[in-house]
Design a protein around this motif. Structure first.
Motif, mmCIF file in Angstrom:
data_model
loop_
_atom_site.group_PDB
_atom_site.id
_atom_site.type_symbol
_atom_site.label_atom_id
_atom_site.label_comp_id
_atom_site.label_asym_id
_atom_site.label_seq_id
_atom_site.Cartn_x
_atom_site.Cartn_y
_atom_site.Cartn_z
ATOM 1 N N PHE A 70 0.835 -1.208 0.000
ATOM 2 C CA PHE A 70 0.000 0.000 0.000
ATOM 3 C C PHE A 70 0.864 1.250 0.000
ATOM 4 C CE2 PHE A 70 -1.698 3.445 2.658
ATOM 5 C CZ PHE A 70 -2.790 3.830 1.889
ATOM 6 N N ILE A 71 1.871 1.272 0.844
ATOM 7 C CA ILE A 71 2.735 2.455 0.942
ATOM 8 C C ILE A 71 3.520 2.654 -0.350
ATOM 9 C CG2 ILE A 71 4.729 3.430 2.159
ATOM 10 C CD1 ILE A 71 3.660 2.100 4.723
ATOM 11 N N GLU A 72 4.092 1.597 -0.872
ATOM 12 C CA GLU A 72 4.897 1.719 -2.096
ATOM 13 C C GLU A 72 4.036 2.089 -3.299
ATOM 14 O OE1 GLU A 72 7.023 -1.956 -2.370
ATOM 15 O OE2 GLU A 72 8.627 -1.267 -1.021
ATOM 16 N N GLN A 73 2.787 1.657 -3.293
ATOM 17 C CA GLN A 73 1.858 1.965 -4.394
ATOM 18 C C GLN A 73 1.656 3.470 -4.546
ATOM 19 O OE1 GLN A 73 -1.973 0.140 -3.808
ATOM 20 N NE2 GLN A 73 -2.979 1.450 -5.312
ATOM 21 N N HIS A 74 1.714 4.209 -3.432
ATOM 22 C CA HIS A 74 1.461 5.652 -3.465
ATOM 23 C C HIS A 74 2.740 6.485 -3.371
ATOM 24 C CE1 HIS A 74 -2.906 5.126 -3.101
ATOM 25 N NE2 HIS A 74 -2.630 4.145 -2.258
ATOM 26 N N LEU A 75 3.866 5.824 -3.288
ATOM 27 C CA LEU A 75 5.135 6.524 -3.065
ATOM 28 C C LEU A 75 5.458 7.531 -4.163
ATOM 29 C CD1 LEU A 75 7.502 6.548 -1.030
ATOM 30 C CD2 LEU A 75 8.647 4.872 -2.492
ATOM 31 N N ALA A 76 5.344 7.114 -5.421
ATOM 32 C CA ALA A 76 5.758 7.975 -6.532
ATOM 33 C C ALA A 76 4.884 9.219 -6.689
ATOM 34 C CB ALA A 76 5.743 7.173 -7.830
ATOM 35 N N ASP A 77 3.669 9.177 -6.162
ATOM 36 C CA ASP A 77 2.748 10.302 -6.335
ATOM 37 C C ASP A 77 2.894 11.375 -5.248
ATOM 38 O OD1 ASP A 77 1.580 8.990 -8.506
ATOM 39 O OD2 ASP A 77 0.217 7.879 -7.190
ATOM 40 N N GLU A 78 3.758 11.124 -4.273
ATOM 41 C CA GLU A 78 3.826 12.020 -3.125
ATOM 42 C C GLU A 78 4.996 13.009 -3.185
ATOM 43 O OE1 GLU A 78 2.265 13.234 -0.900
ATOM 44 O OE2 GLU A 78 0.614 11.933 -0.367
ATOM 45 N N LEU A 79 4.859 14.062 -2.379
ATOM 46 C CA LEU A 79 5.918 15.049 -2.224
ATOM 47 C C LEU A 79 7.116 14.422 -1.525
ATOM 48 C CD1 LEU A 79 3.728 18.016 -0.875
ATOM 49 C CD2 LEU A 79 4.557 17.713 -3.226
ATOM 50 N N ASP A 80 8.290 15.028 -1.690
ATOM 51 C CA ASP A 80 9.510 14.480 -1.097
ATOM 52 C C ASP A 80 9.373 14.303 0.419
ATOM 53 O OD1 ASP A 80 10.609 14.440 -3.593
ATOM 54 O OD2 ASP A 80 11.908 16.184 -3.299
ATOM 55 N N GLU A 81 8.801 15.325 1.092
ATOM 56 C CA GLU A 81 8.707 15.252 2.550
ATOM 57 C C GLU A 81 7.808 14.105 3.003
ATOM 58 O OE1 GLU A 81 5.726 18.184 4.398
ATOM 59 O OE2 GLU A 81 6.504 19.304 2.690
ATOM 60 N N VAL A 82 6.756 13.836 2.221
ATOM 61 C CA VAL A 82 5.854 12.736 2.562
ATOM 62 C C VAL A 82 6.526 11.399 2.267
ATOM 63 C CG1 VAL A 82 3.599 11.694 2.124
ATOM 64 C CG2 VAL A 82 3.841 14.182 2.126
ATOM 65 N N GLN A 83 7.241 11.333 1.149
ATOM 66 C CA GLN A 83 7.959 10.108 0.797
ATOM 67 C C GLN A 83 8.941 9.713 1.900
ATOM 68 O OE1 GLN A 83 9.831 10.856 -2.985
ATOM 69 N NE2 GLN A 83 7.973 10.411 -4.162
ATOM 70 N N GLU A 84 9.585 10.715 2.469
ATOM 71 C CA GLU A 84 10.554 10.453 3.544
ATOM 72 C C GLU A 84 9.874 9.760 4.728
ATOM 73 O OE1 GLU A 84 13.475 13.016 6.513
ATOM 74 O OE2 GLU A 84 12.860 13.885 4.588
ATOM 75 N N GLU A 85 8.673 10.211 5.042
ATOM 76 C CA GLU A 85 7.925 9.611 6.150
ATOM 77 C C GLU A 85 7.448 8.206 5.797
ATOM 78 O OE1 GLU A 85 7.430 10.892 9.245
ATOM 79 O OE2 GLU A 85 8.776 12.505 8.622
ATOM 80 N N MET A 86 7.093 8.010 4.539
ATOM 81 C CA MET A 86 6.618 6.693 4.100
ATOM 82 C C MET A 86 7.720 5.654 4.251
ATOM 83 S SD MET A 86 4.641 8.135 0.721
ATOM 84 C CE MET A 86 3.598 6.776 0.195
ATOM 85 N N VAL A 87 8.901 6.014 3.804
ATOM 86 C CA VAL A 87 10.047 5.107 3.893
ATOM 87 C C VAL A 87 10.436 4.885 5.358
ATOM 88 C CG1 VAL A 87 12.485 4.813 3.319
ATOM 89 C CG2 VAL A 87 10.899 5.732 1.607
ATOM 90 N N LYS A 88 10.444 5.972 6.104
ATOM 91 C CA LYS A 88 10.821 5.912 7.516
ATOM 92 C C LYS A 88 9.878 5.005 8.311
ATOM 93 C CE LYS A 88 11.546 9.971 9.110
ATOM 94 N NZ LYS A 88 11.103 11.297 9.633
ATOM 95 N N GLY A 89 8.605 5.057 7.968
ATOM 96 C CA GLY A 89 7.634 4.250 8.689
ATOM 97 C C GLY A 89 7.903 2.764 8.580
ATOM 98 N N LEU A 90 8.426 2.343 7.434
ATOM 99 C CA LEU A 90 8.721 0.926 7.210
ATOM 100 C C LEU A 90 10.089 0.527 7.742
ATOM 101 C CD1 LEU A 90 7.385 0.606 3.567
ATOM 102 C CD2 LEU A 90 6.392 -0.460 5.606
ATOM 103 N N GLU A 91 11.038 1.447 7.688
ATOM 104 C CA GLU A 91 12.420 1.098 8.022
ATOM 105 C C GLU A 91 12.766 1.258 9.496
ATOM 106 O OE1 GLU A 91 14.908 3.384 5.474
ATOM 107 O OE2 GLU A 91 14.557 2.116 3.721
ATOM 108 N N LYS A 92 12.129 2.220 10.154
ATOM 109 C CA LYS A 92 12.497 2.536 11.540
ATOM 110 C C LYS A 92 11.300 2.333 12.455
ATOM 111 C CE LYS A 92 15.812 6.061 10.070
ATOM 112 N NZ LYS A 92 16.206 7.497 10.170
ATOM 113 N N ARG A 93 10.975 1.109 12.717
ATOM 114 C CA ARG A 93 9.824 0.820 13.573
ATOM 115 C C ARG A 93 10.226 0.952 15.035
ATOM 116 N NH1 ARG A 93 6.557 -4.335 12.412
ATOM 117 N NH2 ARG A 93 4.914 -3.076 13.361
ATOM 118 N N ASN A 94 9.367 1.636 15.806
ATOM 119 C CA ASN A 94 9.635 1.804 17.239
ATOM 120 C C ASN A 94 9.337 0.520 18.010
ATOM 121 O OD1 ASN A 94 10.386 4.513 17.073
ATOM 122 N ND2 ASN A 94 8.232 5.180 17.080
#
Length: 375
Positions: free
Chosen positions: A351-375
């Motif tokens: 779901f996240i990757e499906q919308h990645l290309a359509d988003e602004l850089d700042e939003v993309q950063e959060e999308m990637v961060k959400g998957l890579e840096k789980r608390n």
């Protein structure tokens, strides 16, 4: 000739009648001991940006009112126990407003009391000049209260009143009457450092100093992305933080109540998911009377999203997806995508990757961060 001593006694008696819990008097002398502290405070980068930036205004009452001869400091205690508070459980997670925001906006509560006090003083001294301040005034409420004998400043930075603890709203009135000043309260926290030790972010730096940039209470009021290192710290706090007051031994057994501070458990501990897509009108109608609403709904909604991530609340995923796809605000979309990653991880990667290309850089950063840096 006016008997200032008797007038002071009468003012104190009247103050208690109108819901003022503690009152003290001090001179209009400059707060010289505060000036260097404020200079250092700003130099260290501890300021929140919400304070008056002109230090001279903060320490010299005469710059606000040239005719001032005394300052009357007042404190009104507020409740810290929420009777009938709903539970936050899986599938029905709730956030929390800090206790200073319970009931009607405290600026309104304090302003009404100060206005009544001013009207009374005016009946006794018709030609008196007065100026009232509550929180948004240029003077330091805490410095005024401390010098007027209402309490002493604890390591948590709050004025600790013998009867009210730290659970107080503070305000002051500049007057052109030469009242006899009260003595400051000589007390201290001794060797106790429990508030410093328990602060979730280490914002308390000792001796009553606070690094506002690290304080959860300040962070919950900012409007941008919450820094990564603090997202795991705010828990379910929507506005403010009470930890350093909750752990203070001087607050044990204290719970002050007033008829005009009406507690609404469902509003003060609200469901998180309904907050996510609440309109401006709905937000104003529901929360507009709280002090915690002063920055608008954006910080509250961001904090609600982070709280859902904190709880790993899987039932919130459909609503978070709606927000991530449709919310017009990049920061809210980005935080929602981040939360989805935090809650569901690999399950929602497609779901996240499906919308990645359509988003602004700042939003993309959060999308990637959400998957890579789980608390």
């Amino acid at each position: 000739m006016l008997d200032y001593k008797q007038l002071k006694k009468d003012i104190i008696e009247y103050a208690y009648q109108i819901g003022i819990d503690s009152i003290g008097f001090t001179t209009a002398d400059p707060f010289d001991e505060l000036k260097q502290k404020l200079v250092d405070y700003h130099a260290k980068g501890y300021a929140s940006g919400f304070e008056e930036s002109d230090i001279d205004l903060r320490v010299n009452p005469k710059l606000s009112m040239p005719t001032v001869r005394s300052i009357i400091a007042i404190a009104v205690g507020y409740p810290n126990k929420l009777k009938g508070a709903p539970r936050s459980v899986r599938g029905d997670r709730r956030g929390m407003f800090a206790r200073a925001s319970w009931g009607q906006d405290y600026h309104t509560i304090m302003r009404k009391r100060l206005d009544k006090l001013a009207e009374y003083i005016k009946t006794r001294v018709p030609d008196v000049e007065m100026m009232s301040m509550v929180d948004t005034g240029v003077l330091s409420d805490r410095a005024v209260a401390e010098r007027a004998g209402l309490g002493y400043t604890g390591r948590n930075g709050f004025v600790i009143n013998p009867d009210l603890g730290t659970w107080t709203y503070l305000g002051e009135m500049l007057v052109s009457i030469p009242f006899e000043p009260d003595d400051p309260l000589l007390d201290s926290c001794g060797d106790c450092t429990i508030c410093v030790d328990r602060c979730p972010t280490g914002a308390l730096v000792g001796d009553g100093q606070l690094n506002s940039q690290k304080c959860i209470s300040f962070l919950t009021q900012t409007k941008g992305y919450l820094p990564d290192e603090y997202r795991s710290k705010i828990g379910n706090r929507l506005y403010g933080c009470d930890t350093c007051q909750q752990v203070c031994p001087r607050n044990r057994g204290i719970n002050t109540e007033h008829d005009d501070i009406v507690l609404e458990p469902e509003i003060l501990k609200p469901r998180l998911i309904p907050l996510l897509q609440m309109s401006n009108k709905e937000f104003k109608n529901t929360y507009g009377h709280l002090a915690g609403a002063w920055r608008g709904k954006k910080p509250i909604q961001r904090n609600a999203i982070i709280a859902l991530a904190h709880f790993k609340e899987e039932t919130a995923i459909p609503e978070l997806k709606e927000v991530a796809i449709n919310d017009p605000r990049p920061m809210i979309r980005g935080t929602a995508y981040w939360a989805i990653g935090q809650i569901a991880g690999e399950t929602e990667r497609d779901f996240i990757e499906q919308h990645l290309a359509d988003e602004l850089d700042e939003v993309q950063e959060e999308m990637v961060k959400g998957l890579e840096k789980r608390n």
